[in-house]
Design an enzyme around this catalytic site. Structure first.
Site, PDB file in Angstrom:
ATOM      1  CB  CYS A  24      -1.067   0.019   1.114  1.00  0.00           C
ATOM      2  SG  CYS A  24      -2.056  -1.308   1.169  1.00  0.00           S
ATOM      3  N   GLY A  62     -13.527  -8.983  -2.267  1.00  0.00           N
ATOM      4  CA  GLY A  62     -13.238  -9.395  -0.888  1.00  0.00           C
ATOM      5  C   GLY A  62     -11.979  -8.819  -0.111  1.00  0.00           C
ATOM      6  NE  ARG A  80     -21.013  -8.297   6.108  1.00  0.00           N
ATOM      7  CZ  ARG A  80     -19.735  -8.552   5.309  1.00  0.00           C
ATOM      8  NH1 ARG A  80     -18.878  -9.537   5.995  1.00  0.00           N
ATOM      9  NH2 ARG A  80     -19.348  -8.130   4.377  1.00  0.00           N
TER      10      ARG A  80
END
Lengths: 139, 381
Positions: free
Chosen positions: B80, B117, B189
Site C-alpha cells: 500500500c 473481498g 457487519r
C-alpha cells in the site's frame, strides 16, 4: 491431540515433539548475545552472530490481545479467535485461541497445537493454538 | 542539496470502475498532472510507477501511449506504500541531480486484480496461515488500545463518521455524499471485533500522478510550487520481541522527516494519514506526533482533527476510509489532496492559511515486521 500422522503443519519448522512427547514451539538463541527469536532465524538478527542454536520455548504465556474473526480468508470457518500471546522469554507469538469462553487480556494460556483450518478429507492442517488455563503451570 | 518541488498533481475519481483499464486510469491522472504543471509528456526525464498488483512492465504499458518513452522507467511494488515509494524515488533522483523533471504515478485496479473481498496473505505465511485477515491486524491493536487507554468502539466509529463528513467536499471520493452515524458504523457487519465493515476502507480502482521538478525546473514553470521540505522512508523491524513490538517504525520515520524539514508536528496545519481501518488513523496520528500517546481516539471523537478547528486537520479528503483504496494510487492521492490544500484550492474543505502539510503512507503484508514500507513527507509552500 490431533493424530499427527494425518496432519500437515501450515508451515514447517515452527514446533517439534518435546521430551515429554508433546509439541513445543522452537525458537533460535544467539550464542553470542543470547537473544531469542521466533520463528527460528538462520543467524542472529540482532548482532549478526552466525552461531545460533534451536531452543524449546515455554508452553505457557499470557494473552496480550485477541479478536474474534467473522470474515476470514478462504478455508477458515468463522467465527474463530486469534490473538497474541506473551511468553516468559520476552516473545510475542501470533496464534489462534481455542476454548475461549470466557477470554480476557493477560489471561494465562497454554500451547495446544491442533487444527487451524479446513483441510481436505485426507489431511488436517494444524498450526499454533493456545487455550486458557486456570493458573500458569510449569512448562 | 536542493529541495524538490511539486510542479503538478492529478488524479482520477476513486471508485469501482472495472470497465476501465489500469492504463486508461493512469493516463488520465498523468495528463491531469502534466496540465496542472503546464508541461508536456516530452518534458518528463524519468518516470516512477507504483502499483501493488499490476506487475512487471506496468509503467511501460501506461507510458508508451503518451510518448513518455526512451527515458528511465522504474516500476515500484511495495504494497500500500507503492505510490508514495514511487514519489520518494523521483524525489531522490532529482535531489541527486540525475534529472530535472520526474513523474510519479500510482495506479491499481482491484476490480481486475482481485476476485473481490479482502487482500489475501499467502497460505504458508506465519500469520496468514493461521487466518489473520488484514482487519484483524488492527482489531488486535484496537482491543489492546481500548484496554490501556479507555477508548471505546464508539471512538473508533467516530473516525469513520468524521471521514465521511470530510469526503462531502471531495468529488474524487468513492463515498462522497454518504454521511453516516456512530449507530450505523457500529451496527454494520462485524468483521473482526471491534472493527466493523464501516470501519474498513473499500477496495477501489483509480490512479494519481505527481510531477516533480528541481528548483531550476520550477523557476522555468513559474508560480509558487509546493516544496518537499523533508522526506524519509523505512521499513518495520522484527516484532517477535515484546520490547520491540510497539509500532515504532511510523514514529521513527516521521522523526527523520520532521528533522530533515526542520519542522515539528506542532507546526502541521493539515495531514494525510494512512487509515485503511479506523484504528490505524488513531495510532498513526499519535506516531506522527499529532496527538499525545493514548489520546488519539478521543481527539478524533472530539473533532479536534476536523477542518475549521485549531488542531491539524487530518484526511480532509476523507482518507482511505471514504476516498476508497486503490493500493498503489493511495500515496499519491494523499499528496494530491495536500498540494491542493497548500495552494488554497481545496474546495469546500480548505484549511485556512495552510502552510505545512505532512503525509504518512505505509503498507504491510509481512507481519513479522511492523510494516513493509512506511514513508513520511513534509510539504510546505
Amino acid at each position: 491431540m490431533t493424530q499427527l500422522g494425518t496432519a500437515r503443519p501450515y508451515k514447517e519448522g515452527l514446533w517439534k515433539t518435546g521430551a515429554d512427547g508433546q509439541p513445543v514451539l522452537v525458537g533460535s538463541r544467539c550464542s553470542a548475545c543470547a537473544q531469542v527469536h521466533f520463528p527460528p532465524k538462520p543467524i542472529c538478527p540482532d548482532c549478526g552472530g552466525r552461531n545460533v542454536e534451536q531452543v524449546e520455548l515455554s508452553r505457557c504465556g499470557r494473552i496480550y490481545s485477541f479478536t474474534t474473526v467473522y470474515q476470514g480468508p478462504a478455508g477458515f470457518r468463522t467465527p474463530y479467535v486469534i490473538g497474541y500471546v506473551d511468553l516468559p522469554e520476552g516473545l510475542r507469538i501470533f496464534t489462534q485461541l481455542v476454548d475461549t469462553q470466557p477470554l480476557a487480556l493477560d489471561q494465562p494460556v497454554v500451547l495446544d497445537i491442533g487444527p487451524v483450518k479446513e483441510g481436505d478429507s485426507e489431511t488436517e492442517v494444524i498450526g499454533i493454538r493456545f487455550r486458557p488455563v486456570e493458573e500458569e503451570v510449569a512448562s | 542539496m536542493s529541495e524538490t518541488r511539486i510542479l503538478g498533481v492529478g488524479m482520477t475519481r476513486f471508485a469501482r470502475q472495472p470497465d476501465r483499464t489500469p492504463e486508461d486510469l493512469a493516463q488520465e491522472a498523468i495528463l491531469a498532472a502534466l496540465d496542472d504543471a503546464g508541461l508536456r509528456p516530452q518534458d518528463v526525464e524519468a518516470a516512477f510507477v507504483g502499483s501493488a498488483y499490476l506487475g512487471d512492465g506496468t509503467g511501460q504499458r501506461i507510458l508508451k501511449d503518451l510518448g513518455i518513452v526512451g527515458v528511465p522507467i522504474v516500476n515500484v511494488a511495495n504494497a500500500c506504500a507503492s505510490g508514495g515509494n514511487a514519489m520518494h524515488e523521483a524525489d531522490m533522483w532529482i535531489r541527486a541531480q540525475a534529472c530535472e523533471v520526474a513523474l510519479a504515478v500510482g495506479v491499481e485496479s482491484l476490480s481486475r486484480s482481485l476476485s473481490g473481498g479482502m487482500i489475501p496473505l499467502a497460505e504458508d505465511d506465519l500469520f496468514g496461515g493461521l487466518g489473520l485477515p488484514l482487519p484483524g491486524v488492527y482489531a488486535l491493536i484496537g482491543r489492546r488500545y481500548m484496554a490501556e487507554y479507555g477508548a471505546t468502539p464508539e471512538d473508533f466509529a467516530m473516525v469513520t463518521v468524521k471521514s465521511r463528513q470530510h469526503a462531502m467536499h471531495n468529488p474524487y471520493a468513492m463515498f462522497q455524499g454518504r454521511l453516516t452515524t456512530i449507530e450505523e458504523v457500529l451496527g454494520s457487519r462485524m468483521i473482526s471485533d471491534p472493527i466493523t465493515k464501516l470501519m474498513c476502507c473499500a477496495n477501489a480502482d483509480g490512479a494519481a500522478a505527481v510531477v516533480l521538478g528541481s528548483a531550476r525546473a520550477a523557476r522555468r514553470a513559474g508560480g509558487t510550487p509546493v516544496i518537499i521540505a523533508g522526506a524519509a522512508m523505512g521499513s518495520g523491524t522484527l516484532r517477535d520481541r515484546i520490547e520491540q513490538w510497539e509500532d515504532e517504525a511510523a514514529a521513527r520515520v516521521a522523526r527523520q522527516a520532521y528533522e530533515a524539514a526542520g519542522i515539528g508536528p506542532e507546526d502541521v496545519d493539515v495531514a494525510e494519514i494512512q487509515d485503511p481501518f479506523t484504528v490505524a488513523a488513531v495510532v498513526y496520528a499519535e506516531a506522527l506526533g499529532l496527538a499525545p500517546h493514548g489520546e488519539g481516539a478521543r481527539a478524533f471523537a472530539d473533532g479536534r482533527f476536523d477542518v475549521g478547528t485549531s488542531g491539524p486537520a487530518i484526511n480532509t479528503g476523507g482518507g482511505l476510509l471514504s476516498r476508497g483504496h486503490p493500493l498503489g494510487a493511495t500515496g499519491l492521492a494523499q499528496v494530491h489532496d495536500l498540494v491542493r490544500q497548500l495552494r488554497g484550492q481545496a474546495r469546500g474543505n480548505q484549511v485556512e492559511d495552510a502552510k505545512v502539510a505532512v503525509q504518512f503512507n505505509a503498507g504491510g503484508t509481512v507481519f513479522e515486521l511492523q510494516s513493509n514500507a512506511c514513508l513520511v513527507q513534509v510539504l510546505v509552500r
